[in-house]
Design a protein around this motif. Structure first.
Motif, mmCIF file in Angstrom:
data_model
loop_
_atom_site.group_PDB
_atom_site.id
_atom_site.type_symbol
_atom_site.label_atom_id
_atom_site.label_comp_id
_atom_site.label_asym_id
_atom_site.label_seq_id
_atom_site.Cartn_x
_atom_site.Cartn_y
_atom_site.Cartn_z
ATOM 1 N N THR A 29 0.803 -1.223 0.000
ATOM 2 C CA THR A 29 0.000 0.000 0.000
ATOM 3 C C THR A 29 0.837 1.275 0.000
ATOM 4 O OG1 THR A 29 -0.158 -0.092 2.432
ATOM 5 C CG2 THR A 29 -1.930 -1.115 1.160
ATOM 6 N N ARG A 30 2.065 1.203 0.542
ATOM 7 C CA ARG A 30 2.850 2.433 0.680
ATOM 8 C C ARG A 30 4.272 2.330 0.151
ATOM 9 N NH1 ARG A 30 2.150 4.784 6.643
ATOM 10 N NH2 ARG A 30 3.369 6.424 5.647
ATOM 11 N N PHE A 31 4.623 1.174 -0.431
ATOM 12 C CA PHE A 31 6.001 0.984 -0.897
ATOM 13 C C PHE A 31 7.004 1.262 0.212
ATOM 14 C CE2 PHE A 31 4.391 1.122 -5.290
ATOM 15 C CZ PHE A 31 5.154 0.119 -5.853
ATOM 16 N N GLU A 32 6.693 0.811 1.398
ATOM 17 C CA GLU A 32 7.589 0.957 2.547
ATOM 18 C C GLU A 32 7.713 -0.375 3.265
ATOM 19 O OE1 GLU A 32 6.684 5.591 3.886
ATOM 20 O OE2 GLU A 32 6.006 3.929 5.118
ATOM 21 N N VAL A 33 8.842 -0.550 3.934
ATOM 22 C CA VAL A 33 9.044 -1.724 4.774
ATOM 23 C C VAL A 33 8.811 -1.307 6.222
ATOM 24 C CG1 VAL A 33 10.713 -3.429 5.603
ATOM 25 C CG2 VAL A 33 10.642 -2.829 3.182
ATOM 26 N N ASP A 34 7.933 -2.001 6.895
ATOM 27 C CA ASP A 34 7.650 -1.730 8.307
ATOM 28 C C ASP A 34 8.740 -2.412 9.133
ATOM 29 O OD1 ASP A 34 6.662 -1.854 10.973
ATOM 30 O OD2 ASP A 34 4.642 -1.509 10.214
ATOM 31 N N TYR A 35 9.721 -1.616 9.584
ATOM 32 C CA TYR A 35 10.850 -2.185 10.317
ATOM 33 C C TYR A 35 10.420 -2.849 11.620
ATOM 34 C CZ TYR A 35 14.070 0.333 7.212
ATOM 35 O OH TYR A 35 14.762 0.780 6.123
ATOM 36 N N GLY A 36 9.428 -2.261 12.278
ATOM 37 C CA GLY A 36 8.978 -2.824 13.553
ATOM 38 C C GLY A 36 8.406 -4.222 13.372
ATOM 39 N N ALA A 37 7.488 -4.365 12.420
ATOM 40 C CA ALA A 37 6.870 -5.671 12.161
ATOM 41 C C ALA A 37 7.900 -6.675 11.664
ATOM 42 C CB ALA A 37 5.741 -5.530 11.147
ATOM 43 N N LEU A 38 8.837 -6.209 10.811
ATOM 44 C CA LEU A 38 9.871 -7.110 10.298
ATOM 45 C C LEU A 38 10.791 -7.560 11.426
ATOM 46 C CD1 LEU A 38 11.025 -8.480 7.788
ATOM 47 C CD2 LEU A 38 12.487 -6.468 7.449
ATOM 48 N N GLY A 39 11.087 -6.649 12.363
ATOM 49 C CA GLY A 39 11.917 -7.008 13.511
ATOM 50 C C GLY A 39 11.246 -8.041 14.403
ATOM 51 N N VAL A 40 9.939 -7.890 14.612
ATOM 52 C CA VAL A 40 9.195 -8.874 15.401
ATOM 53 C C VAL A 40 9.222 -10.235 14.711
ATOM 54 C CG1 VAL A 40 6.898 -9.519 16.234
ATOM 55 C CG2 VAL A 40 7.706 -7.168 16.518
ATOM 56 N N PRO A 199 14.378 13.619 -2.799
ATOM 57 C CA PRO A 199 13.594 14.700 -2.196
ATOM 58 C C PRO A 199 12.242 14.192 -1.701
ATOM 59 C CG PRO A 199 14.524 15.382 -4.307
ATOM 60 C CD PRO A 199 14.787 13.916 -4.171
ATOM 61 N N GLY A 200 11.937 14.503 -0.462
ATOM 62 C CA GLY A 200 10.655 14.115 0.106
ATOM 63 C C GLY A 200 10.606 12.694 0.596
ATOM 64 N N ALA A 201 11.737 11.976 0.527
ATOM 65 C CA ALA A 201 11.738 10.576 0.966
ATOM 66 C C ALA A 201 11.565 10.494 2.471
ATOM 67 C CB ALA A 201 13.039 9.901 0.556
ATOM 68 N N ARG A 202 10.825 9.485 2.899
ATOM 69 C CA ARG A 202 10.582 9.285 4.321
ATOM 70 C C ARG A 202 11.399 8.110 4.819
ATOM 71 N NH1 ARG A 202 4.582 8.126 3.254
ATOM 72 N NH2 ARG A 202 5.583 7.512 1.300
ATOM 73 N N ARG A 203 11.559 8.015 6.120
ATOM 74 C CA ARG A 203 12.227 6.868 6.692
ATOM 75 C C ARG A 203 11.227 5.724 6.767
ATOM 76 N NH1 ARG A 203 15.923 8.471 11.697
ATOM 77 N NH2 ARG A 203 16.713 6.414 11.161
ATOM 78 N N GLY A 204 11.758 4.517 6.973
ATOM 79 C CA GLY A 204 10.874 3.371 7.069
ATOM 80 C C GLY A 204 10.927 2.512 5.827
ATOM 81 N N GLY A 205 12.101 2.464 5.200
ATOM 82 C CA GLY A 205 12.245 1.590 4.050
ATOM 83 C C GLY A 205 11.554 2.131 2.825
ATOM 84 N N PHE A 206 11.667 3.426 2.574
ATOM 85 C CA PHE A 206 10.937 4.072 1.485
ATOM 86 C C PHE A 206 11.463 3.628 0.128
ATOM 87 C CE2 PHE A 206 10.460 7.692 -1.457
ATOM 88 C CZ PHE A 206 9.097 7.779 -1.473
#
Length: 215
Positions: A29-40, A199-206
């Motif tokens: 949905t967001r082209f991001e990796v959820d580090y928290g869920a992946l860590g769990v 430019p405009g990139a967010r953290r969280g595996g963007f």
């Protein structure tokens, strides 16, 4: 009443499944990796490996995890735009799930899944094959699920004997050496040139979404 010996792996598998589901949904949905869920998910995988193969098995799995993770990180740094910031962690989690015993089979499966996903994704978006950014989790999460399934089936004695011939030979000395080499390689990557941030990139595996394309 469920025996404790069966309850623990069942609970760990449930945690892995739910966490990887969150990772997959976020990447889709967001082209991001959820580090928290992946860590769990990775923590639960490690606990499952400790339960199944003991400390040595966990050490070997951690050592193997460095290989796809570092290769993906090197590609991300030196081939900008090919993969997102969180994808190397997905590849590392794949290596952790597979370990030396199931790495070859899992990598082959991941390549097959990735090819199918890239073909379908490109078709749905009306683009040429591999001409569209693809959520890596869509291919790697099923491959991780396969690796965990192989571990469980093998633990129950259900795998054919020939499957073990595909295992990557690794002893404790090799595992420690691999971890040391991985640390040195990662340090070298850290010292090396970095690509400019999008430019405009967010953290969280963007993922850097291609121009004109929506996640």
């Amino acid at each position: 009443m469920i025996e404790p010996a069966l309850a623990l792996p069942g609970l760990l598998v449930l945690v892995i499944a739910v966490s990887l589901g969150v990772v997959l949904r976020r990447d889709l949905t967001r082209f991001e990796v959820d580090y928290g869920a992946l860590g769990v998910a990775a923590g639960a995988m490690l606990a499952l490996i400790l339960w199944r193969a003991g400390p040595l098995g966990a050490l070997e799995a951690l050592a193997i995890a460095t290989l796809p993770g570092l290769v993906a990180e090197a590609l991300r740094r030196y081939r900008p735009g090919r993969m997102g910031a969180g994808d190397p962690w997905l590849f590392a989690a794949l290596g952790l799930a597979a370990g030396p015993d199931y790495m070859l089979v899992t990598l082959i499966a991941a390549c097959l899944f990735g090819s199918v996903v890239a073909l379908v994704w490109s078709r749905l978006r009306g683009r040429r094959l591999f001409g569209s950014m693809v959520p890596a989790a869509l291919a790697l999460v099923p491959a991780m699920a396969l690796a965990i399934t192989l571990r469980l089936v093998d633990g129950a004695g259900g795998l054919p004997a020939g499957m073990h011939a595909l295992a990557v030979p690794l002893d404790p000395g090799d595992a420690f050496g691999l971890l040391f080499a991985a640390g040195a390689f990662l340090f070298g990557l850290w010292l090396g040139p970095r690509r400019p941030a999008r430019p405009g990139a967010r953290r969280g595996g963007f993922h850097p979404t291609p121009k004109g394309e929506k996640p």
